[in-house]
Design a protein around this motif. Structure first.
Motif, mmCIF file in Angstrom:
data_model
loop_
_atom_site.group_PDB
_atom_site.id
_atom_site.type_symbol
_atom_site.label_atom_id
_atom_site.label_comp_id
_atom_site.label_asym_id
_atom_site.label_seq_id
_atom_site.Cartn_x
_atom_site.Cartn_y
_atom_site.Cartn_z
ATOM 1 N N GLY A 254 -3.510 -31.989 -7.319
ATOM 2 C CA GLY A 254 -4.658 -31.099 -7.168
ATOM 3 C C GLY A 254 -4.277 -29.668 -7.506
ATOM 4 O O GLY A 254 -3.128 -29.349 -7.802
ATOM 5 N N ILE A 255 -5.271 -28.784 -7.461
ATOM 6 C CA ILE A 255 -5.032 -27.363 -7.767
ATOM 7 C C ILE A 255 -4.256 -26.732 -6.623
ATOM 8 O O ILE A 255 -4.556 -26.949 -5.463
ATOM 9 N N ARG A 256 -3.230 -25.980 -6.958
ATOM 10 C CA ARG A 256 -2.422 -25.266 -5.959
ATOM 11 C C ARG A 256 -3.039 -23.894 -5.706
ATOM 12 O O ARG A 256 -3.366 -23.168 -6.638
ATOM 13 N N ALA A 257 -3.154 -23.560 -4.416
ATOM 14 C CA ALA A 257 -3.711 -22.256 -4.059
ATOM 15 C C ALA A 257 -2.627 -21.199 -4.107
ATOM 16 O O ALA A 257 -1.633 -21.285 -3.386
ATOM 17 N N ARG A 258 -2.814 -20.206 -4.966
ATOM 18 C CA ARG A 258 -1.886 -19.083 -4.999
ATOM 19 C C ARG A 258 -2.136 -18.199 -3.786
ATOM 20 O O ARG A 258 -3.197 -18.264 -3.159
ATOM 21 N N CYS B 41 -13.141 -20.378 -11.878
ATOM 22 C CA CYS B 41 -13.110 -19.775 -10.535
ATOM 23 C C CYS B 41 -11.675 -19.581 -10.060
ATOM 24 O O CYS B 41 -11.362 -18.590 -9.391
ATOM 25 N N SER B 42 -10.817 -20.524 -10.405
ATOM 26 C CA SER B 42 -9.410 -20.416 -10.011
ATOM 27 C C SER B 42 -8.784 -19.155 -10.598
ATOM 28 O O SER B 42 -7.977 -18.477 -9.948
ATOM 29 N N ASP B 43 -9.163 -18.826 -11.826
ATOM 30 C CA ASP B 43 -8.664 -17.599 -12.463
ATOM 31 C C ASP B 43 -9.116 -16.350 -11.710
ATOM 32 O O ASP B 43 -8.493 -15.296 -11.802
ATOM 33 N N GLN B 44 -10.217 -16.506 -10.938
ATOM 34 C CA GLN B 44 -10.749 -15.371 -10.161
ATOM 35 C C GLN B 44 -10.353 -15.454 -8.686
ATOM 36 O O GLN B 44 -10.858 -14.694 -7.863
#
Length: 487
Positions: free
Chosen positions: A112-116, A431-434
């Motif tokens: 899944g997408i990792r939260a920075r 959205c992830s880029d933001q």
């Protein structure tokens, strides 16, 4: 030698010194029967107290790494296993089976997408740890330890800790469940309960029914156990009974898995009328029902709706999987299976073969916490806070997101559906880029659909971040729609 030893943290220094000397003995830096420096000499050399060195030497001898010659000092013992054999490299890619490969492929935590750091994350539906009732949990721990600490730290029973089992049986009885002919098994949360149940079911057809979409963990477990999944579409008040009846009339199924209350991911609560008609249909075709009691306690409005198992009366066709993980403390890995006593007898043996028993300490602390009357107080506080967040998230979605449908009657999340053709994976990427992420809805579908859906978990997000994050999602979605690139 010994100059690279540097004590760290608040761990006792003599234990750190003992472990350090064990390591250099194992590596062969100190030879068998070599004399060690005296305690005074080593203390001066390492700038440690003599008592620290004495305690470390005593621990080394007790563990079999050194021995003492009276009047002469401490010597290195002939420790076995210090010399490595010729290195052997196994190609584990060739040895791993299909079950392991599938488990890895379905592992969302890995893929899944990792939260920075600083990301606004709507991916979690775990409870908000700032609400945890730490004081009463500590009190419950001390209460049980003072009564039977010696028992709690030893092996327990595969079936469970009896005081907790009895409490949960009463708890389910108060939900309207007829306990005649039924029994309970304590598990390491919902997931182990489902895994054990699926392990026990024979594959007459190898097919299971469920709502579509449904809980991703359930989909993963069905696939790992080799079941073919038939997903039935959802309506505003629960599963589509017309489609369900068509499915059961055309094929046979080994079981049905259903989440009737605060469904994951849609948040829908199945209506009482539909629950009754559903159980009538399942009974007609003799299909066992695995009921996931997910989030039943997080009701914010409306009257209580009894679980499917309550509607089954004295029948034994429903297997109820319960857990307080989304309500209380998921770190205490305790769930339960309530089912026909004969089935529980087999599940108990599977449990014993796999994990022996669920942590008795965890079970006892949970029991004492519940016994002390803390659940009711905690639920009142949790419902108030989660209802406030739920209503705020709902308001933000209505204001900012150009959805086609928005569902969620309670619990810790909302489910957003866009027009057919919209791509929430593309939305997620932008959205992830933001600095905002959410869970794309396609992972909850059984038939590769749902690319126009997403789940928003709000339980662990601050009010400010909920407002800011949903606005970013909504603005980005509108841009995609206007550009025609989200379709």
């Amino acid at each position: 030698m010994f100059r690279d030893f540097e004590p760290a943290g608040d761990r006792p220094v003599y234990i750190q010194l003992k472990d350090y000397m064990k390591l250099i003995i194992i590596k062969g830096a100190l030879q068998p029967h070599q004399k060690l420096p005296s305690t005074r000499e080593l203390g001066v050399q390492m700038k440690l107290s003599r008592n620290t060195v004495i305690s470390a030497y005593a621990g080394l001898e007790e563990d079999g790494f050194t021995y003492t010659v009276r009047g002469k000092g401490n010597y290195v013992a002939a420790v076995s296993g210090g010399t490595a054999n010729q290195a052997c490299q196994i190609d584990w890619q060739e040895r791993i089976n299909d079950h392991a490969r599938l488990a890895e492929q379905l592992d969302l935590m890995k893929h899944g997408i990792r939260a920075r750091k600083g990301t606004i994350s709507f991916t979690s539906i775990a409870p908000d740890e700032t609400l945890f009732d730490i004081g009463n949990v500590k009190r419950a721990f001390m209460d049980r330890m003072s009564v039977e600490g010696d028992v709690l730290l030893n092996y327990g029973y595969a079936k469970g800790y009896k005081p907790l089992m009895d409490f949960l049986l009463r708890y389910m009885q108060h939900k309207g469940v007829d306990l005649k002919g039924k029994d309970i098994l304590i598990t390491n949360g919902f997931t182990e309960g489902l895994d054990i149940v699926l392990s026990a079911l024979g594959k007459r057809s190898g097919k299971v029914l469920c709502e579509n979409p449904t809980h991703h963990t359930a989909i993963k477990n069905f696939k790992l156990h080799g079941f073919q999944i038939t997903g039935i579409p959802m309506e505003d008040d629960g599963i589509n009974l017309t489609e369900l009846e068509r499915a059961v009339s055309e094929q046979t199924y080994d079981c049905a898995y259903l989440v009737p209350s605060y469904h994951n991911p849609t948040g829908i609560v199945m209506s009482p009328k539909k629950r009754h008609e559903l159980m009538t249909l399942m009974n007609q075709y003799g299909i066992p029902v695995i009921e996931d009691g997910f989030n039943e306690e997080l009701r914010y409005s409306g009257s209580h709706v009894s679980p499917l198992m309550a509607g089954a009366g004295s029948g034994n066709s429903v297997i109820y999987l319960g857990s307080f993980s989304k309500v209380l403390f998921p770190g205490i890995r305790v769930g339960w299976v309530l089912a026909d006593a004969e089935l529980i007898d087999y599940l108990e043996s599977i449990k014993r073969a796999r994990t022996i028993h669920t942590s008795t300490l965890d079970q006892s602390v949970l029991y004492q916490y519940l016994h002390n009357g803390n659940l009711e107080k905690y639920l009142k506080k949790a419902r108030t806070e989660y209802k406030r967040k739920y209503e705020w998230t709902l308001q933000c979605c209505r204001e900012h997101i150009p959805y086609a449908q928005l569902s969620g009657h309670g619990g810790l999340h909302l489910f957003v559906t866009f027009e057919i053709g919209f791509d929430t994976r593309k939305l997620l990427e932008l959205c992830s880029d933001q600095g905002v992420i959410f869970t794309p809805g396609d992972i909850f579908f059984t038939d590769n659909r749902g690319s126009n859906t997403m789940r928003l978990g709000f339980s662990r997000v601050t009010d400010e971040d909920i407002g800011r994050g949903i606005k970013i999602i909504g603005d980005t979605a509108r841009q995609l729609i206007e550009m025609g690139t989200g379709l």
